[in-house]
Design an enzyme around this catalytic site. Structure first.
Site, PDB file in Angstrom:
ATOM      1  N   ASP A   1       0.784  -1.144  -0.163  1.00 43.36           N
ATOM      2  CA  ASP A   1       0.152   0.011   0.114  1.00 43.36           C
ATOM      3  C   ASP A   1       0.793   1.149   0.071  1.00 43.36           C
ATOM      4  OD1 ASP A   1      -2.261   1.456   0.180  1.00 43.36           O
ATOM      5  OD2 ASP A   1      -2.808   0.922   2.276  1.00 43.36           O
TER       6      ASP A   1
ATOM      7  N   ASP B   1      -8.654  -5.489  13.645  1.00 42.18           N
ATOM      8  CA  ASP B   1      -8.297  -6.448  14.744  1.00 42.18           C
ATOM      9  C   ASP B   1      -9.264  -6.239  15.806  1.00 42.18           C
ATOM     10  OD1 ASP B   1      -6.918  -4.133  15.208  1.00 42.18           O
ATOM     11  OD2 ASP B   1      -4.993  -4.951  15.967  1.00 42.18           O
TER      12      ASP B   1
ATOM     13  N   ASP C   1       6.716  -5.707   9.741  1.00 43.80           N
ATOM     14  CA  ASP C   1       7.666  -5.479  10.665  1.00 43.80           C
ATOM     15  C   ASP C   1       7.768  -6.768  11.561  1.00 43.80           C
ATOM     16  OD1 ASP C   1       5.011  -5.338  11.726  1.00 43.80           O
ATOM     17  OD2 ASP C   1       5.300  -3.674  12.995  1.00 43.80           O
TER      18      ASP C   1
END
Length: 345
Positions: free
Chosen positions: A41, A188, A110
């Site tokens: 993105d 989430d 990450d």
């Protein structure tokens, strides 16, 4: 056994995605069974160059809509979370609609993975297929700090009612269910609501199979410095496909895990902290009634004390398992536990 499990890497503007990809490619046992697909993105040129440098080793797809998202005024500072949710929706759509995969392992740019990351998911996949009470397998233990886990039991896995994310496996059927109602932001926490979870659990490890090195991100590093940077990454390779994981099926788990928890002697937290070893070194149970008691005991043990929709991190039927000063401790509600109370959040 030869199911293809793609690894979807969600990337944006972190050129450190290299650290994530290097580990994935170093540890994957087969390029055919574990294709790596990087969805980018943000259109960040340097990150795109890093991904391109891997050539055919990874597939590189790009989220086409880089426009700003109209958000309510009070959410202006959360624009990043809206873009993340949009990216997830698009990327999972590619995996399940365009590529038509049966399942996928989702990681972010990450995350660094453990040497047995792939074996873990390969072995747990049949469990996810056969046990309808499971809806994900996660590589992450929310309470996975070094002093809170038994690193010698790296093979140990649990069921949890808390959606951990951070390296997780889902089936195409779950995407069929979630895609039509996918949220505009905070995906989430949305997954952690009872309407989405519907009483289902995830599998999670004693020792995390991912760690995050991403201090810079939408949540601005505070959570990272207080917590995430202390999570222990497993370094003892476990040949999961050779292990019998049937103990994780719901019926079997309730038959073995619950008696283990409620058969452990109940102690008070001050007895646990007392250095004079007056009791045998086996597992013990700390009982809580009510939200405040849970939070106080979780803090005392060094556990995450926040709840989402009433579910504690890494909890199963309200039980959180950890190690305290080298001893197994079950932080547990009374045995007549009747379900989560969303007002505890």
């Amino acid at each position: 056994a030869d199911t293809v499990l793609p690894v979807l890497v969600l990337a944006c503007d972190r050129s450190t995605v290299r650290r994530c990809l290097d580990r994935l490619l170093r540890y994957r046992p087969s390029a055919r069974r574990f294709p790596v697909i990087v969805s980018q993105d943000c259109g960040h040129a340097e990150t795109a160059r890093v991904i391109a440098s891997y050539g055919d080793a990874v597939a590189h797809i790009r989220q086409p809509d880089l426009s700003d998202i109209p958000v309510p005024a009070e959410h202006r500072k959360f624009q990043g979370y809206y873009k993340i949710a949009r990216h997830y929706r698009w990327a999972l759509g590619q995996i399940f609609r365009t590529y038509r995969y049966r399942a996928a392992i989702v990681v972010e740019d990450d995350l660094e993975v453990a040497p047995d990351f792939f074996e873990y998911f390969q072995a747990a996949f049949p469990l996810l297929l056969s046990d309808r009470s499971l809806w994900c397998v996660s590589a992450w233990n929310d309470n996975g700090k070094e002093q809170l886990v038994d690193a010698a039991r790296a093979e140990l896995l649990y069921r949890t009612d808390f959606f951990p994310g951070l390296g997780w496996l889902l089936l195409a059927e779950l995407w069929d269910e979630l895609e039509p109602k996918w949220p505009p932001a905070f995906w989430d926490d949305w997954m952690r609501q009872p309407e989405q979870r519907r009483g289902r659990s995830c599998v999670r490890p004693e020792v995390s199979r991912t760690v995050t090195f991403g201090r810079k991100g939408v949540s601005h590093g505070q959570f990272f410095d207080q917590h995430l940077k202390f999570i222990k990454l497993n370094d003892r390779f476990v040949p999961f496909p050779r292990l019998d994981l049937s103990y994780l099926r719901r019926d079997e788990y309730e038959r073995s895990f619950l008696p283990r928890v409620y058969g452990a002697p109940e102690v008070r937290v001050d007895e646990l902290r007392d250095d004079r070893p007056r009791r045998p070194p086996g597992a013990v149970r700390l009982q809580y009634r009510g939200r405040d008691a849970f939070k106080a005991l979780a803090k005392a043990l060094g556990l995450m004390d926040d709840l989402k929709a009433g579910v504690p991190r890494a909890g199963y039927r309200g039980i959180v398992s950890c190690v305290y000063r080298g001893r197994r401790v079950y932080l547990a509600p009374p045995a007549d536990w009747a379900g989560y109370d969303p007002s505890w959040s």
